[in-house]
Design a protein around this motif. Structure first.
Motif, mmCIF file in Angstrom:
data_model
loop_
_atom_site.group_PDB
_atom_site.id
_atom_site.type_symbol
_atom_site.label_atom_id
_atom_site.label_comp_id
_atom_site.label_asym_id
_atom_site.label_seq_id
_atom_site.Cartn_x
_atom_site.Cartn_y
_atom_site.Cartn_z
ATOM 1 N N MET A 80 -14.786 -19.852 25.647
ATOM 2 C CA MET A 80 -15.956 -18.981 25.788
ATOM 3 C C MET A 80 -16.434 -18.553 24.396
ATOM 4 S SD MET A 80 -16.272 -15.254 27.638
ATOM 5 C CE MET A 80 -15.555 -15.868 29.153
ATOM 6 N N GLU A 81 -17.708 -18.774 24.134
ATOM 7 C CA GLU A 81 -18.268 -18.434 22.842
ATOM 8 C C GLU A 81 -18.814 -16.996 22.850
ATOM 9 O OE1 GLU A 81 -21.109 -21.197 21.341
ATOM 10 O OE2 GLU A 81 -20.115 -22.935 22.236
ATOM 11 N N ARG B 151 -26.043 -20.860 32.336
ATOM 12 C CA ARG B 151 -25.486 -21.871 33.249
ATOM 13 C C ARG B 151 -24.207 -22.475 32.684
ATOM 14 N NH1 ARG B 151 -30.968 -23.319 33.853
ATOM 15 N NH2 ARG B 151 -30.718 -25.143 32.486
ATOM 16 N N GLN B 152 -24.183 -22.678 31.349
ATOM 17 C CA GLN B 152 -22.964 -23.176 30.708
ATOM 18 C C GLN B 152 -21.795 -22.200 30.903
ATOM 19 O OE1 GLN B 152 -24.321 -23.886 26.587
ATOM 20 N NE2 GLN B 152 -23.581 -25.993 26.839
ATOM 21 N N LEU B 153 -22.072 -20.902 30.749
ATOM 22 C CA LEU B 153 -21.032 -19.886 30.903
ATOM 23 C C LEU B 153 -20.520 -19.857 32.340
ATOM 24 C CD1 LEU B 153 -19.392 -17.525 29.737
ATOM 25 C CD2 LEU B 153 -21.335 -16.025 30.254
ATOM 26 N N GLU B 154 -21.420 -19.916 33.283
ATOM 27 C CA GLU B 154 -21.010 -19.915 34.695
ATOM 28 C C GLU B 154 -20.189 -21.155 35.016
ATOM 29 O OE1 GLU B 154 -24.409 -17.424 37.104
ATOM 30 O OE2 GLU B 154 -24.949 -19.439 36.409
ATOM 31 N N SER B 155 -20.583 -22.277 34.425
ATOM 32 C CA SER B 155 -19.839 -23.513 34.662
ATOM 33 C C SER B 155 -18.438 -23.432 34.056
ATOM 34 C CB SER B 155 -20.606 -24.696 34.062
ATOM 35 O OG SER B 155 -19.855 -25.890 34.182
ATOM 36 N N GLU B 156 -18.336 -22.863 32.861
ATOM 37 C CA GLU B 156 -17.034 -22.743 32.206
ATOM 38 C C GLU B 156 -16.110 -21.819 32.994
ATOM 39 O OE1 GLU B 156 -15.161 -21.274 27.893
ATOM 40 O OE2 GLU B 156 -17.327 -21.449 28.163
ATOM 41 N N LEU B 157 -16.674 -20.729 33.528
ATOM 42 C CA LEU B 157 -15.861 -19.773 34.288
ATOM 43 C C LEU B 157 -15.692 -20.187 35.750
ATOM 44 C CD1 LEU B 157 -17.361 -16.416 32.922
ATOM 45 C CD2 LEU B 157 -15.205 -17.486 32.272
ATOM 46 N N ASP B 158 -16.523 -21.104 36.175
ATOM 47 C CA ASP B 158 -16.510 -21.580 37.565
ATOM 48 C C ASP B 158 -16.811 -20.432 38.527
ATOM 49 O OD1 ASP B 158 -16.366 -23.489 39.558
ATOM 50 O OD2 ASP B 158 -14.193 -23.252 39.831
ATOM 51 N N HIS C 293 -22.350 -16.841 23.961
ATOM 52 C CA HIS C 293 -22.575 -16.813 25.402
ATOM 53 C C HIS C 293 -22.395 -15.411 25.957
ATOM 54 C CE1 HIS C 293 -21.779 -21.416 25.912
ATOM 55 N NE2 HIS C 293 -22.997 -21.145 25.485
#
Length: 318
Positions: free
Chosen positions: A1-2, A37-44, A5
């Motif tokens: 997680m950046e 969307r990238q953050l949601e994808s990383e956290l699932d 983000h």
């Protein structure tokens, strides 16, 4: 997680509006939407529910909003702290002082550091002789020392911050207690109380003054520190020749008298040569500047050699 983000998410969570968040962040709205969307994808997980009219946080988003604010605040504090340390405005400085300086000069040092560098903490070690301070500076157990020159050993730099007149300490019932001013010659037959260290710069200064007057002081008692030394003097077990800052230690039964020819002793700020800690440098500069603004003569109660009383004394005791 950046962190990027998290900052993007926090802006959207606070506004619940992608357009407003994008404006606050100075980024394009499509780039912001893609980052979320990238953050949601990383956290699932789904962090926002989105409709054409409304953006709202999910329960997972509510939790992350609180945690993101905490994390980002911690990061900002860390960045600020690092920058303050690098600028010499924050940190811990370990300061050593000689016995008398801990009473006479430490209050002034502590006040000026509190005023000029409020985020700097001082860890104080007192009653440290010059050789002990020098060794502690070399081994990095101390950052700064307030000591009596000369320094002992190598790799120590120093700057004089005070030059003090030597004065006489006697018991209240001593024959010299009633004299307004005294000469070293008056002490020729007196018993002396001195420090028990062979490395004492104060002892050396007193002995030099006696040698200039043509005699060797009779060392009757020795003391491990200033408090014990003054107690012995107050008890009438001898006299002592000490820096004028001893006046800051009032003691029942003790009298301090000016010496017209007692000489002087220096007090210096010392540090490890080559040290590059900006906080230590900042503290050293503040201390040195504070003492440079004051008159050493005024602080040390230097006798006025042109006064009628002292002039008469010198004529009678050349």
């Amino acid at each position: 997680m950046e962190l990027r983000h998290l900052r993007y998410f926090s802006a959207v969570a606070q506004t619940c509006h992608f357009g407003q968040a994008a404006a606050l962040l100075h980024v394009a709205q499509p780039a912001l939407s893609y980052a979320i969307r990238q953050l949601e994808s990383e956290l699932d997980v789904t962090l926002f529910t989105r409709t054409t009219r409304q953006v709202a946080l999910t329960p997972a988003g509510d939790y992350l909003k609180i945690e993101a604010e905490r994390i980002l605040a911690g990061v900002d504090d860390a960045v600020d702290g690092v920058r303050r340390i690098a600028a010499g405005r924050s940190g811990l400085v370990r300061l050593g002082l000689t016995g008398i300086a801990a009473f006479s000069h430490l209050p002034r040092i502590a006040r000026v550091i509190k005023r000029e560098l409020p985020d700097v903490d001082l860890a104080i070690q007192s009653d440290m002789l010059t050789p002990v301070q020098c060794e502690s500076l070399r081994t990095m157990a101390l950052d700064l020392g307030v000591l009596r020159p000369p320094v002992v050993g190598e790799a120590i730099s120093m700057r004089t911050i005070d030059i003090e007149q030597m004065v006489l300490a006697v018991s209240v019932d001593h024959r010299l207690a009633v004299e307004p001013v005294v000469s070293i010659e008056d002490l020729r037959n007196e018993s002396f109380v001195m420090y028990d260290s062979r490395d004492s710069a104060v002892n050396d200064a007193a002995i030099r003054s006696c040698h200039r007057a043509g005699f060797v002081p009779q060392r009757a008692h020795e003391a491990p520190g200033t408090a014990v030394l003054l107690a012995l003097v107050a008890a009438g077990l001898g006299v002592a020749v000490l820096p004028a800052s001893v006046r800051s230690l009032p003691l029942e039964g003790l009298i301090i008298r000016d010496l017209v020819d007692g000489g002087t002793v220096e007090l210096a700020l010392a540090w490890r040569a080559g040290q590059d800690n900006p906080v230590v440098e900042a503290v050293a500069d503040v201390i040195a500047d504070a003492f440079a603004l004051e008159s050493s003569a005024g602080r040390a109660s230097v006798p006025d050699l042109h006064s009628p009383i002292i002039a008469a004394h010198l004529r009678e005791n050349p």
